[in-house]
Scaffold this active site. Structure first.
Site, PDB file in Angstrom:
ATOM      1  N   HIS A  94       0.748  -1.076   0.156  1.00  0.00           N
ATOM      2  CA  HIS A  94      -0.065  -0.028  -0.135  1.00  0.00           C
ATOM      3  C   HIS A  94       0.903   1.167  -0.074  1.00  0.00           C
ATOM      4  O   HIS A  94       0.561   2.026  -0.692  1.00  0.00           O
ATOM      5  CB  HIS A  94      -0.962  -0.077   1.221  1.00  0.00           C
ATOM      6  CG  HIS A  94      -2.254  -0.635   1.187  1.00  0.00           C
ATOM      7  ND1 HIS A  94      -2.032  -2.175   0.766  1.00  0.00           N
ATOM      8  CD2 HIS A  94      -3.352  -0.266   1.198  1.00  0.00           C
ATOM      9  CE1 HIS A  94      -3.496  -2.535   0.790  1.00  0.00           C
ATOM     10  NE2 HIS A  94      -4.291  -1.382   0.707  1.00  0.00           N
ATOM     11  N   HIS A 143       1.179  -4.075   9.128  1.00  0.00           N
ATOM     12  CA  HIS A 143       2.533  -3.792   9.083  1.00  0.00           C
ATOM     13  C   HIS A 143       3.362  -3.500  10.105  1.00  0.00           C
ATOM     14  O   HIS A 143       2.656  -2.529  10.967  1.00  0.00           O
ATOM     15  CB  HIS A 143       2.753  -2.995   7.846  1.00  0.00           C
ATOM     16  CG  HIS A 143       2.356  -3.485   6.336  1.00  0.00           C
ATOM     17  ND1 HIS A 143       3.166  -4.343   5.827  1.00  0.00           N
ATOM     18  CD2 HIS A 143       1.175  -3.340   5.499  1.00  0.00           C
ATOM     19  CE1 HIS A 143       2.688  -4.624   4.519  1.00  0.00           C
ATOM     20  NE2 HIS A 143       1.423  -4.058   4.601  1.00  0.00           N
TER      21      HIS A 143
END
Length: 277
Positions: free
Chosen positions: A167, A221
């Site tokens: 992303h 993440h």
């Protein structure tokens, strides 16, 4: 060299010529798409993860992202391309439009291939890996101490793709390219000290940074994944932009290299013709 003039090369007059000249570049884009599709299909490296390592991987597993993956191409590619089209309506320069779209496509796709290649090779578990691997909360291990997952195979597979953040890298690849583009178009470094221009230039980067932060907040993440993703996206975006456009501080920093060369050639031809009169 004096600043070049507005427009004169439209999609109708020069579009086919420009597209034909760069047809090989567009074909390579298809190859990059196929490569990234393959990288998402294969199984990533399943890194050894024992009980002690799992202590740092027990964050909640949220299936719904704050910013879903389908939204990334919208703000990282479609939004910048919309800006390119608006500018084309103003300048009527097909070289600018073509090279901006080609440049951002290369920026995003090259970043995607680099990011997914590293993801598959590293196989770093995500912060929510425990509940991907053991959705019922009951851990199981193999004889060597490695995890023995009994969760959904697709969810477990994604659990090994933490580093770097896709992303984030894709967001910076598209929005950093847009930031470079805006920097040239608003002439941010014209040495006149208009600080407001800097706000326009930095706005896309701020949004890209917020995308990265959302990945940490969603526990998909680690912060190092996001930091590395931002570097990859920014570096690739910068290289792709400078391949087609000059540095923004130059006198014609707003125009693509092809437009500058075309107008220089026309200027030289005009000068020769006038000298022969």
């Amino acid at each position: 060299m004096p600043e070049i003039e507005f427009g004169g090369h439209t999609v109708r007059s020069h579009g086919a010529k420009v597209a034909k000249k760069h047809q090989c570049d567009w074909l390579i884009l298809l190859l990059l798409i196929a490569m990234d599709g393959f990288l998402n299909y294969i199984q990533p490296f399943n890194r050894y993860t024992n009980a002690k390592m799992l202590e740092d991987l027990k964050y909640p597993f949220k299936e719904q992202d704050t910013i879903p993956m389908w939204a990334v191409p919208i703000f990282a590619v479609i939004l910048p391309c919309t800006v390119f089209l608006i500018y084309y309506y103003y300048r009527r320069d097909v070289y600018d439009l073509h090279h901006a779209i080609l440049g951002i496509m290369y920026s995003v796709l090259v970043t995607a291939v680099i990011t997914d290649s590293i993801k598959d090779a590293v196989g770093r578990p995500r912060p929510n890996f425990f509940y991907r691997c053991f959705p019922d909360g009951v851990a199981a291990f193999e004889a060597n101490g490695n995890v023995k997952c009994h969760g959904d195979p697709k969810i477990v597979k994604e659990g090994y793709k933490s580093f770097p953040s896709g992303h984030t890298s894709w967001s910076f690849a598209g929005l950093a390219f847009l930031s470079w583009y805006l920097c040239g178009k608003v002439k941010a470094f014209d040495r006149r000290g208009h600080a407001a221009k800097l706000c326009i230039v930095l706005l896309p980067l701020l949004f890209a940074a917020l995308v990265g932060i959302s990945r940490i907040d969603d526990y998909w993440h680690h912060w190092t994944d996001v930091f590395t993703g931002s570097i990859i996206g920014t570096v690739v975006a910068s290289l792709c932009y400078l391949l087609f456009f000059p540095f923004p501080h130059e006198i014609n920093g707003w125009a693509p290299h092809a437009s500058i060369k075309m107008r220089e050639k026309n200027f030289q031809c005009t000068s020769i013709a006038m000298d022969n009169v």
